[in-house]
Motif scaffolding. Structure first.
Motif, short mmCIF file in Angstrom:
data_model
loop_
_atom_site.label_atom_id
_atom_site.label_comp_id
_atom_site.label_asym_id
_atom_site.label_seq_id
_atom_site.Cartn_x
_atom_site.Cartn_y
_atom_site.Cartn_z
N LEU A 195 9.65 -4.04 23.24
CA LEU A 195 10.09 -4.24 24.62
C LEU A 195 9.35 -5.45 25.15
N ARG A 196 10.11 -6.52 25.45
CA ARG A 196 9.48 -7.77 25.85
C ARG A 196 9.91 -8.20 27.24
N GLN A 197 8.98 -8.84 27.94
CA GLN A 197 9.29 -9.46 29.22
C GLN A 197 9.52 -10.93 28.99
N VAL A 198 10.70 -11.39 29.40
CA VAL A 198 11.03 -12.80 29.30
C VAL A 198 11.30 -13.31 30.71
N ALA A 199 11.70 -14.55 30.84
CA ALA A 199 11.88 -15.15 32.17
C ALA A 199 12.84 -14.36 33.04
N GLU A 200 13.92 -13.82 32.45
CA GLU A 200 14.94 -13.15 33.24
C GLU A 200 14.65 -11.66 33.47
N GLY A 201 13.69 -11.11 32.75
CA GLY A 201 13.39 -9.68 32.90
C GLY A 201 12.94 -9.06 31.60
N TRP A 202 13.26 -7.77 31.42
CA TRP A 202 12.84 -7.01 30.26
C TRP A 202 14.03 -6.67 29.37
N ARG A 203 13.76 -6.68 28.06
CA ARG A 203 14.81 -6.32 27.11
C ARG A 203 14.18 -5.85 25.81
N ILE A 204 14.88 -4.97 25.10
CA ILE A 204 14.42 -4.50 23.79
C ILE A 204 14.93 -5.45 22.72
N TYR A 205 14.02 -5.88 21.84
CA TYR A 205 14.35 -6.79 20.76
C TYR A 205 13.91 -6.19 19.43
N THR A 206 14.52 -6.67 18.36
CA THR A 206 14.05 -6.30 17.02
C THR A 206 12.74 -7.03 16.77
N ARG A 207 11.78 -6.36 16.14
CA ARG A 207 10.51 -7.02 15.83
C ARG A 207 10.74 -8.10 14.77
N PRO A 208 10.08 -9.24 14.91
CA PRO A 208 10.26 -10.34 13.95
C PRO A 208 10.03 -9.92 12.50
N GLU A 209 9.07 -9.02 12.27
CA GLU A 209 8.78 -8.61 10.90
C GLU A 209 9.89 -7.75 10.29
N CYS A 210 10.84 -7.31 11.12
CA CYS A 210 11.97 -6.52 10.63
C CYS A 210 13.22 -7.38 10.44
N ALA A 211 13.12 -8.67 10.69
CA ALA A 211 14.29 -9.55 10.66
C ALA A 211 14.98 -9.54 9.30
N ASP A 212 14.21 -9.54 8.20
CA ASP A 212 14.82 -9.56 6.87
C ASP A 212 15.62 -8.29 6.61
N ALA A 213 15.09 -7.15 7.03
CA ALA A 213 15.80 -5.89 6.82
C ALA A 213 17.09 -5.85 7.62
N VAL A 214 17.04 -6.33 8.86
CA VAL A 214 18.24 -6.35 9.71
C VAL A 214 19.27 -7.29 9.13
N GLU A 215 18.84 -8.47 8.69
CA GLU A 215 19.76 -9.45 8.12
C GLU A 215 20.42 -8.90 6.86
N HIS A 216 19.62 -8.23 6.02
CA HIS A 216 20.17 -7.63 4.79
C HIS A 216 21.22 -6.58 5.12
N PHE A 217 20.94 -5.74 6.10
CA PHE A 217 21.89 -4.70 6.48
C PHE A 217 23.19 -5.31 6.99
N LEU A 218 23.07 -6.31 7.84
CA LEU A 218 24.26 -6.92 8.43
C LEU A 218 25.11 -7.63 7.39
N LYS A 219 24.46 -8.18 6.35
CA LYS A 219 25.21 -8.90 5.33
C LYS A 219 25.69 -7.98 4.22
N GLU A 220 24.85 -7.04 3.80
CA GLU A 220 25.18 -6.22 2.64
C GLU A 220 25.43 -4.76 2.97
N GLY A 221 25.02 -4.35 4.15
CA GLY A 221 25.13 -2.94 4.50
C GLY A 221 26.52 -2.55 4.92
N THR A 222 26.59 -1.41 5.60
CA THR A 222 27.87 -0.90 6.05
C THR A 222 28.46 -1.82 7.10
N GLU A 223 29.65 -2.30 6.84
CA GLU A 223 30.33 -3.15 7.80
C GLU A 223 31.65 -2.51 8.19
N VAL A 224 32.02 -2.73 9.43
CA VAL A 224 33.32 -2.24 9.88
C VAL A 224 34.37 -3.18 9.32
#
Length: 197
Positions: free
Chosen positions: A69-98
């Motif tokens: 949960l990060r505060q940026v200039a416009e307010g607060w928002r939930i983001y994926t942690r940078p260290e999880c980026a590879d796992a998210v990218e792998h899922f989006l490319k190779e995982g379950t897709e609609v």
């Protein structure tokens, strides 16, 4: 404040239910939300909401969650942690897709080969109404509006750069030569799919 009340309250002295509600809202927003807007929505002081958000952010980090949960200039928002980026990218490319339905694939092919084209003409080629399928393709970013037909005023559609990206193409010139298999008389159809004389 008694011990039971204190235990039920989170950061800034807000009740646990409000903390849950803040989390729920932040999970679904698609852009940062200002502390003031959250405070106004829940009828709380801005400083109480700010303290709660800071506490939640610290808790997520301490717990090693996959989101932050990060505060940026416009307010607060939930983001994926940078260290999880590879796992998210792998899922989006190779995982379950609609996957697109057969109807959507057929509709997209007609748009790709006959663009810019109206929904009426796409429906005429496919032989069925394609309004719902066209809306789906627009929502998925594969097809977009391309102005109006100067003669009929019908809304025209074309494929997007995202369409090319998903197919691994640099341009529409790289599409397979399937156009000859589409009906030749499409040019003789009006925007309702009826033949014109």
């Amino acid at each position: 404040m008694g011990e039971d009340t204190a235990a039920a309250a989170g950061g800034g002295g807000v009740p646990a239910e409000v903390r849950r509600n803040l989390e729920a809202v932040l999970m679904v927003v698609d852009q940062p939300v200002a502390e003031y807007d959250l405070a106004h929505a829940f009828g709380l002081p801005v400083h109480a909401v700010a303290a709660t958000l800071a506490e939640l952010s610290g808790e997520y980090t301490a717990q090693g969650r996959g989101f932050d949960l990060r505060q940026v200039a416009e307010g607060w928002r939930i983001y994926t942690r940078p260290e999880c980026a590879d796992a998210v990218e792998h899922f989006l490319k190779e995982g379950t897709e609609v996957r697109l339905t057969q109807a959507a694939l057929e509709t997209m092919a007609v748009v790709a080969y006959r663009q810019p084209v109206s929904r009426g003409r796409v429906s005429a080629v496919r032989g069925v109404n394609c309004d719902g399928v066209m809306r789906t393709l627009v929502l998925r970013g594969l097809v977009e509006e391309a102005g109006h037909d100067p003669e009929s005023g019908a809304l025209l559609y074309r494929t997007t750069s995202y369409f090319l990206e998903r197919l691994g193409l640099r341009s529409l010139d790289e599409l397979p030569d399937l156009a000859p298999f589409l009906p030749d008389d499409i040019e003789g159809l009006d925007d309702t799919g009826e033949h014109t004389k």
